[in-house]
Design an enzyme around this catalytic site. Structure first.
Site, PDB file in Angstrom:
ATOM      1  N   GLU A  48      17.660 -72.045  -2.242  1.00  8.87           N
ATOM      2  CA  GLU A  48      16.437 -71.362  -2.680  1.00  8.87           C
ATOM      3  C   GLU A  48      15.240 -72.318  -2.623  1.00  8.87           C
ATOM      4  OE1 GLU A  48      17.270 -69.630  -6.513  1.00  8.87           O
ATOM      5  OE2 GLU A  48      18.706 -68.199  -5.643  1.00  8.87           O
ATOM      6  N   SER A  66      15.654 -64.957   2.485  1.00  9.84           N
ATOM      7  CA  SER A  66      16.836 -64.280   1.927  1.00  9.84           C
ATOM      8  C   SER A  66      17.427 -63.330   2.973  1.00  9.84           C
ATOM      9  CB  SER A  66      16.433 -63.595   0.620  1.00  9.84           C
ATOM     10  OG  SER A  66      17.569 -63.170  -0.081  1.00  9.84           O
ATOM     11  N   HIS A 101      20.330 -68.577  -0.557  1.00  2.97           N
ATOM     12  CA  HIS A 101      20.638 -68.819  -1.980  1.00  2.97           C
ATOM     13  C   HIS A 101      21.914 -69.673  -2.035  1.00  2.97           C
ATOM     14  CE1 HIS A 101      17.805 -65.574  -3.152  1.00  2.97           C
ATOM     15  NE2 HIS A 101      18.352 -64.865  -2.176  1.00  2.97           N
TER      16      HIS A 101
END
Lengths: 315, 315
Positions: free
Chosen positions: A227, A158, A200
């Site tokens: 993800e 992330s 994401h």
């Protein structure tokens, strides 16, 4: 020269801009460094394929692993989550490293811990917090040396993935269509020189914001990672996609756009942007082609070359 | 030959497969036909740019307009909405045409009304309902003649836009990534021969489902139209984007994919897909290039040629 001596040499070299050549001369690479850019929400309960691979690439159960929680707003919780899963996967020597202030990132003890690590995993959180602490620090230079010289495996999930590249997506509003003011770019760690990572990716419908970034920087390869999916880059050699989603490469180097003239809030014209969708399981050799592995088609190969190209070591 | 005679000739020609050549010989085109494919949710309250343009392309306030509500589950409400806005925009001769059963679509009176129209607007709803009634009907053939021979302007919004192409996206689940079973294709009206249209495009994040369709039919140009946005195609000549969003063209003709071998639920590999994002305000001449209008770059021009290419008249 034994390992401790080699690290001493590296640590001594951390100050100057000529680090790269000297360090390379002093310490021939033991192995190629791997970058593992994870799109967030990697599985920690079931097959844990991505984290398992991170341990393996770092050298296995005895590898010295650091979990860098600088991006996190709750570093204790972030560490606790990773401690549990790494230990469950058999890692024997995993430790947290958290830094809250830029001064801590210049502490020689921190530098030593980074140079001692076989694998460093950057947690999620906010990439601006991460870079606010690490920017132009000895710790950031040590990450470069660990990766480029020692072949340390560097993973980031992330925010930790976003920060791996030199140009980093710092702020990006959800955008339906690309427009000039949709994103702000900032400086990241620079372990990837010619790409810009978003994460994401399909889950949060981020193609428009990645395109907005590429309208400003069409020389960079856009990399959108889903993800529970990781892009594994073996420096100078190969690219592989792991996990359960896909990696979207966006190559805008041939693009024609009106970004310079367009109203900052208006949808942009972007012509001739190339997409490559690589689902988990994809693997390509980019140089030293293995005849058993299918060669990428030319347009993809040109994109992959941007990914595996080693950037400069930032001193 | 006056207009009534010309229509009589057309009506007489509606049965046979040789309609195209004969009709062309009998009735030279008065003007180029326009297709106005609208991505749904077109503005009816403020500038009403798209519907205003539809009236203009049909010939202005005196044009005979038909609102075809076949796709709608509530045709009376659909008609009432369009009646109000078309009349507010000054249209003097606007009428509804609703058909619920295939038999109605073979009624000669229906054929006459279609052949009499200067503009026909296909409402939203469900493209499968629309084609369930119109498939292989005299009314569908009359739409072709009206468009190709008389130069009638044909607009369609949402489901009405999806049905304009020969291959139609019939069912498509929301998909995060393209996969083989994400969509079902079916036969549409065929007024666009070499494209496949999706609508509510960026608002409903439909790139993955359009890519899923193109994985199966890479010979077709993918056309994603945003809400309150229209793609205006002047047959054989030019392309323009109207409204407030953008049109995304997806050209997968160079693509390499694993769709034939992939698990039907697994993310697809799709390499070398080209995107062209055309915001509202974009206009390109494709043939008979006007030197005052910027020429499209070659990759875009090749895509636009698929859009303006007149398909066969389906008899």
């Amino acid at each position: 020269m034994n390992r401790r001596q080699s690290l001493g040499t590296l640590a001594a070299l951390l100050g100057g801009p000529t680090v790269a050549a000297s360090a390379r001369a002093a310490t021939p690479p033991r192995r190629y460094g791997h970058l593992l850019a994870v799109g967030g929400a990697e599985d920690r309960e079931r097959d844990r394929l991505i984290l398992r691979r991170f341990i393996e690439l770092s050298g296995g159960p005895q590898a010295r692993l650091l979990v860098l929680t600088v991006a996190s707003s709750d570093p204790a919780a972030s560490w606790e989550g990773y401690r549990r899963v790494f230990e469950a996967l058999g890692a024997q020597r995993v430790e947290p490293l958290d830094l809250r202030e830029p001064a801590q990132a210049n502490d020689p003890a921190v530098v030593d811990r980074i140079l001692d690590a076989d694998g460093i995993y950057l947690s999620g959180g906010d990439q601006r917090r991460l870079m606010g602490v690490l920017w132009e620090s000895a710790a950031a230079r040590a990450l470069h040396l660990a990766f480029h010289v020692r072949g340390c495996c560097i993973g980031g999930t992330s925010a930790g993935a976003a920060a791996l590249s030199r140009q980093m997506l710092a702020i990006g509003e959800p955008a339906l269509r690309p427009y000039r003011d949709a994103v702000s770019l900032d400086i990241g760690l620079g372990l990837l020189a010619s790409a810009i990572i978003d994460q994401h990716f399909n889950e949060r419908h981020r193609l428009a914001r990645l395109l907005s970034a590429l309208a400003l920087r069409p020389d960079l390869l856009g990399v959108g990672i889903d993800e529970d999916t990781a892009l594994l880059i073996e420096r100078g050699r190969s690219v592989e996609v792991l996990g359960n989603g896909a990696v979207t490469l966006v190559d805008a180097r041939q693009m024609r756009t009106n970004v310079r003239e367009a109203d900052p809030e208006q949808p942009l014209q972007m012509l001739d942007v190339r997409l490559h969708l690589l689902p988990a399981g994809t693997r390509y050799e980019v140089v030293d082609l293995d005849p058993r592995v299918p060669a990428p088609p030319p347009a993809l190969r040109q994109a992959l070359e941007l990914l595996v190209r080693p950037g400069p070591i930032r001193g």
